[in-house]
Design an enzyme around this catalytic site. Structure first.
Site, mmCIF file in Angstrom:
data_model
loop_
_atom_site.group_PDB
_atom_site.id
_atom_site.type_symbol
_atom_site.label_atom_id
_atom_site.label_comp_id
_atom_site.label_asym_id
_atom_site.label_seq_id
_atom_site.Cartn_x
_atom_site.Cartn_y
_atom_site.Cartn_z
ATOM 1 N N ARG A 101 -67.115 -17.609 -19.199
ATOM 2 C CA ARG A 101 -67.446 -18.931 -18.653
ATOM 3 C C ARG A 101 -66.303 -19.467 -17.796
ATOM 4 O O ARG A 101 -65.137 -19.303 -18.130
ATOM 5 C CB ARG A 101 -67.735 -19.906 -19.803
ATOM 6 N N ARG A 123 -60.836 -29.795 -22.332
ATOM 7 C CA ARG A 123 -62.007 -29.972 -23.209
ATOM 8 C C ARG A 123 -61.573 -30.383 -24.616
ATOM 9 O O ARG A 123 -62.231 -31.190 -25.271
ATOM 10 C CB ARG A 123 -62.836 -28.678 -23.236
ATOM 11 N N ARG A 172 -64.093 -15.250 -25.429
ATOM 12 C CA ARG A 172 -65.550 -15.429 -25.458
ATOM 13 C C ARG A 172 -66.231 -14.830 -24.223
ATOM 14 O O ARG A 172 -65.750 -14.956 -23.108
ATOM 15 C CB ARG A 172 -65.876 -16.928 -25.529
ATOM 16 N N LYS A 193 -69.871 -23.466 -33.204
ATOM 17 C CA LYS A 193 -71.171 -24.157 -33.290
ATOM 18 C C LYS A 193 -72.306 -23.305 -32.719
ATOM 19 O O LYS A 193 -73.350 -23.117 -33.357
ATOM 20 C CB LYS A 193 -71.136 -25.502 -32.531
ATOM 21 N N ARG A 207 -71.756 -36.179 -28.228
ATOM 22 C CA ARG A 207 -70.313 -35.971 -28.092
ATOM 23 C C ARG A 207 -69.580 -37.301 -27.965
ATOM 24 O O ARG A 207 -68.343 -37.296 -27.849
ATOM 25 C CB ARG A 207 -70.051 -35.151 -26.819
HETATM 26 P P1 AMP Z 1 -70.290 -26.495 -24.396
HETATM 27 O O1 AMP Z 1 -71.084 -25.305 -24.023
HETATM 28 O O2 AMP Z 1 -70.879 -27.277 -25.530
HETATM 29 O O3 AMP Z 1 -68.825 -26.171 -24.640
HETATM 30 O O4 AMP Z 1 -70.320 -27.483 -23.142
HETATM 31 C C1 AMP Z 1 -69.827 -27.080 -21.872
HETATM 32 C C2 AMP Z 1 -69.685 -28.290 -20.973
HETATM 33 O O5 AMP Z 1 -70.974 -28.891 -20.759
HETATM 34 C C3 AMP Z 1 -68.810 -29.411 -21.520
HETATM 35 O O6 AMP Z 1 -67.433 -29.179 -21.313
HETATM 36 C C4 AMP Z 1 -69.336 -30.606 -20.715
HETATM 37 O O7 AMP Z 1 -68.874 -30.576 -19.388
HETATM 38 C C5 AMP Z 1 -70.840 -30.320 -20.690
HETATM 39 N N1 AMP Z 1 -71.509 -30.907 -21.884
HETATM 40 C C6 AMP Z 1 -72.051 -30.247 -22.944
HETATM 41 N N2 AMP Z 1 -72.540 -31.111 -23.842
HETATM 42 C C7 AMP Z 1 -72.324 -32.348 -23.352
HETATM 43 C C8 AMP Z 1 -72.573 -33.662 -23.822
HETATM 44 N N3 AMP Z 1 -73.147 -33.887 -25.018
HETATM 45 N N4 AMP Z 1 -72.227 -34.700 -23.028
HETATM 46 C C9 AMP Z 1 -71.669 -34.500 -21.825
HETATM 47 N N5 AMP Z 1 -71.357 -33.297 -21.338
HETATM 48 C C10 AMP Z 1 -71.684 -32.219 -22.087
#
Ligand code: AMP
Length: 220
Positions: A160, A171, A127, A14, A88
Site C-alpha cells: 500500500r 497515521r 504488509r 483488525k 475513527r
Molecule cells: P485503513 O485501511 O483502515 O488503514 O485506512 C486507510 C486510510 O483510509 C486511512 O489512513 C484514511 O486515510 C482512510 N480511512 C479509513 N477509514 C477511515 C475513516 N473511518 N475515516 C476517515 N478516513 C478513513
C-alpha cells in the site's frame, strides 16, 4: 443485524482478524479503508479527493465516507457486521449510532486490539495486499503460498502507498489524537473488550470468536 466495532491502531490486525471471522464464521467485514481504496480506483472527483487524504495518512471527510458505509450496509440484515476502521472519531461514532438506528440495529460489542509499537511497525512495513480481493498478507508473518500472488483469488499482491515509514507515523499520530478518545466512550458504555493482539491472526480471531459467541453475535 448485530454490530461489532474493531478498534485499534493501524497494524493492530483488525483487517486480518475480521477477514478470518468472515471466512470462518460468516461475519460481514466492513472495512472503511477497503471501501475507500475501491472508490479511489475510479477517476471521479470523489476518488481524487479521497486519494489525496489517504496518501497523506489523513482522515477522509465524513461526507465522502459515511454515504459509502450506509450503501454497503444495504441488505446486510442478519449477519454480524464487523466495522473495521470505522468509526475513527467521536463524530463518526455518533454518525454510526444514527446509521444503526436507521437499520433498527444496535452496537453489540467493541473489541480493542492492543499491540506494541514495535510490532505495529514490523507488521505495516511487511504488509502486502491483494489488488483484486483486498486480502492481507505479510512477507514474514503470513506469506502467500506463491510469492506475490493471492492464495484466495490469484490476484497480484502490492504494498500500500500509505505503508511507507513517513505515512505510517502520520497515521499513528492521527490514531492517537482522533481515535483513542473512542476507547473511553465505549468503555463508559460497558461495550469495550480489550484483546492482546501481539499473537498471530488465527489465535486472535479465535479469542474474539469466543467473545462474540458469548454475546450472541456469532453462532456457537
Ligand atoms: P485503513 O485501511 O483502515 O488503514 O485506512 C486507510 C486510510 O483510509 C486511512 O489512513 C484514511 O486515510 C482512510 N480511512 C479509513 N477509514 C477511515 C475513516 N473511518 N475515516 C476517515 N478516513 C478513513
Amino acid at each position: 443485524m448485530k454490530a461489532v466495532i474493531f478498534l485499534g491502531a493501524p497494524g493492530s490486525g483488525k483487517g486480518t482478524v475480521a477477514s478470518i471471522l468472515q471466512q470462518k464464521w460468516g461475519c460481514f467485514h466492513l472495512s472503511s479503508g477497503d471501501l475507500l481504496r475501491e472508490i479511489a480506483r475510479s477517476n471521479s472527483e470523489t476518488a481524487l479527493q479521497a486519494k489525496r487524504f489517504m496518501a497523506r495518512g489523513e482522515l477522509v471527510p465524513d461526507d465522502i465516507l459515511v454515504p459509502l458505509i450506509e450503501l454497503k450496509l444495504q441488505g446486510v440484515d442478519n449477519a454480524c457486521c464487523i466495522f473495521d476502521g470505522f468509526p475513527r472519531t467521536l463524530k463518526q461514532a455518533d454518525l454510526l449510532d444514527e446509521v444503526l438506528e436507521r437499520k433498527n440495529a444496535r452496537l453489540n460489542k467493541v473489541i480493542l486490539l492492543e499491540v506494541s509499537q514495535a510490532i505495529l511497525l514490523q507488521r505495516l512495513g511487511g504488509r502486502r495486499v491483494c489488488r483484486v480481493c483486498g486480502a492481507n498478507y505479510h512477507v514474514v508473518n503470513r506469506p502467500p503460498k506463491q510469492s506475490g500472488k493471492c492464495d484466495l483469488c490469484g490476484g497480484d499482491l502490492y504494498q500500500r502507498q500509505d505503508d511507507t515509514e513517513e505515512t505510517i507515523l502520520k497515521r499513528l499520530e492521527v490514531y492517537t489524537k482522533d481515535t483513542e478518545p473512542l476507547i473511553k466512550r465505549y468503555s463508559d458504555k460497558k461495550l469495550l473488550e480489550r484483546i492482546n493482539s501481539d499473537e498471530n491472526g488465527e489465535v486472535i480471531a479465535e479469542k474474539i470468536r469466543q467473545i462474540l459467541t458469548l454475546n450472541g453475535c456469532v453462532p456457537n
